[in-house]
Design a protein around this motif. Structure first.
Motif, mmCIF file in Angstrom:
data_model
loop_
_atom_site.group_PDB
_atom_site.id
_atom_site.type_symbol
_atom_site.label_atom_id
_atom_site.label_comp_id
_atom_site.label_asym_id
_atom_site.label_seq_id
_atom_site.Cartn_x
_atom_site.Cartn_y
_atom_site.Cartn_z
ATOM 1 N N SER A 116 46.243 46.835 35.637
ATOM 2 C CA SER A 116 46.371 45.389 35.843
ATOM 3 C C SER A 116 45.018 44.710 35.989
ATOM 4 O O SER A 116 44.856 43.552 35.586
ATOM 5 C CB SER A 116 47.233 45.116 37.074
ATOM 6 O OG SER A 116 46.648 45.683 38.237
ATOM 7 N N VAL A 117 44.033 45.409 36.559
ATOM 8 C CA VAL A 117 42.700 44.822 36.712
ATOM 9 C C VAL A 117 42.067 44.597 35.343
ATOM 10 O O VAL A 117 41.480 43.539 35.072
ATOM 11 C CB VAL A 117 41.811 45.721 37.590
ATOM 12 C CG1 VAL A 117 40.370 45.228 37.608
ATOM 13 C CG2 VAL A 117 42.359 45.789 39.009
ATOM 14 N N PHE A 118 42.191 45.597 34.454
ATOM 15 C CA PHE A 118 41.663 45.441 33.101
ATOM 16 C C PHE A 118 42.437 44.365 32.336
ATOM 17 O O PHE A 118 41.839 43.574 31.604
ATOM 18 C CB PHE A 118 41.724 46.775 32.355
ATOM 19 C CG PHE A 118 40.745 47.783 32.859
ATOM 20 C CD1 PHE A 118 39.428 47.773 32.427
ATOM 21 C CD2 PHE A 118 41.120 48.752 33.782
ATOM 22 C CE1 PHE A 118 38.508 48.702 32.901
ATOM 23 C CE2 PHE A 118 40.223 49.684 34.257
ATOM 24 C CZ PHE A 118 38.911 49.656 33.820
ATOM 25 N N ALA A 119 43.748 44.350 32.506
ATOM 26 C CA ALA A 119 44.566 43.347 31.811
ATOM 27 C C ALA A 119 44.149 41.940 32.214
ATOM 28 O O ALA A 119 44.010 41.049 31.356
ATOM 29 C CB ALA A 119 46.042 43.575 32.106
ATOM 30 N N ASP A 120 43.928 41.730 33.506
ATOM 31 C CA ASP A 120 43.504 40.411 33.975
ATOM 32 C C ASP A 120 42.152 40.028 33.381
ATOM 33 O O ASP A 120 41.951 38.884 32.949
ATOM 34 C CB ASP A 120 43.413 40.397 35.505
ATOM 35 C CG ASP A 120 44.772 40.421 36.182
ATOM 36 O OD1 ASP A 120 45.785 40.190 35.480
ATOM 37 O OD2 ASP A 120 44.827 40.676 37.397
ATOM 38 N N ALA A 121 41.217 40.997 33.362
ATOM 39 C CA ALA A 121 39.885 40.717 32.817
ATOM 40 C C ALA A 121 39.950 40.423 31.323
ATOM 41 O O ALA A 121 39.281 39.508 30.824
ATOM 42 C CB ALA A 121 38.956 41.900 33.089
#
Length: 256
Positions: A232-237
């Motif tokens: 989710s952190v990569f998806a948000d970025a």
């Protein structure tokens, strides 16, 4: 290949950009060491707090992205469209367990959701921290790329955590066969070539000049992400970077 200037001169040249990256990577080092020191493998790892992004910060990210995103046609160590609006650059070591976790758990989801849709390009950098065995594996992955099998050997190397003798040359050759590298003699020659060492040095020096000190470290259109964070952190970025890229394109189209 252009001559690389010293890290000191590079740091002076990019100033605030490098200071920003070093600060974020330092957070990743602290988190990684905390995990290695005593956190259980199944315990959740807290994500670093996201900084509030302002226009000046975005400009810093843009400059960092321009400097590090190679977007080279036919780059064997990249996957995704050359002109994808978002580029994720990964600095990793083949003996790094967290790098393996990213490869096994997160990268396939990013490829399915963003690379296949044309939104994301992933560019891999060999950033070795653990000596000769890591360097041999890095050169091997580059050599496999010379025959169009970089990602296959990359995934095989990360299929489980491998350290020390597990990355001896004979073991790597067997993995290359499993990965479908067609010409093993050429693979052996390329693995020990000066070209392989030069490619590894180029990636290493890029990372050192940026201030990278731990693996895995990532840039998403210049925005630092440290460690094997949740998907989710990569998806948000990625989605934030794609939105910013779309906004810049719209601005150019309207003449702003």
């Amino acid at each position: 290949m252009p001559t690389l200037t010293s890290p000191t001169r590079k740091l002076a040249a990019v100033g605030a950009i490098i200071a920003l990256l070093v600060a974020v990577v330092a957070i990743g080092i602290a988190a990684g060491r905390a995990v290695e020191a005593g956190r259980g493998p199944n315990e959740p790892k807290a994500a670093a707090p996201e900084p509030q992004e302002d226009p000046a910060q975005r400009r810093l990210y843009d400059q960092l992205a321009e400097r590090t995103s190679r977007r080279e046609a036919g780059d064997a160590l990249a996957v995704g469209k050359k002109d994808a609006p978002v580029v994720l650059v990964e600095y990793a070591d083949y003996q790094c367990s967290f790098c393996g976790r990213f490869t096994r758990e997160t990268q396939p989801e990013l490829i399915k959701k963003y690379v296949d849709a044309g939104t994301l390009r992933i560019e891999f950098r060999n950033f070795t921290l653990y000596g000769a065995d890591s360097e041999r594996a890095a050169r091997a992955s580059w050599a496999a790329g010379r025959q169009g099998r970089f990602w296959q050997l990359h995934d095989e190397l990360y299929a489980k955590t491998r350290k020390g003798d597990a990355l001896a040359e004979d073991k790597i050759v067997e993995m290359a066969r499993t990965a479908g590298v067609p010409d093993i003699e050429k693979f052996r020659t390329d693995l020990d070539s000066e070209a392989a060492r030069s490619a590894l040095k180029k990636d290493q020096e890029e990372g050192y000049e940026l201030g990278v000190q731990s693996t895995p470290s990532f840039l998403v259109n210049g925005r630092p992400v440290s460690g094997a964070q949740p998907t989710s952190v990569f998806a948000d970025a990625i989605e934030s970077a794609a939105k910013a890229a779309a906004g810049k394109t719209a601005g150019k189209g309207s003449g702003k």
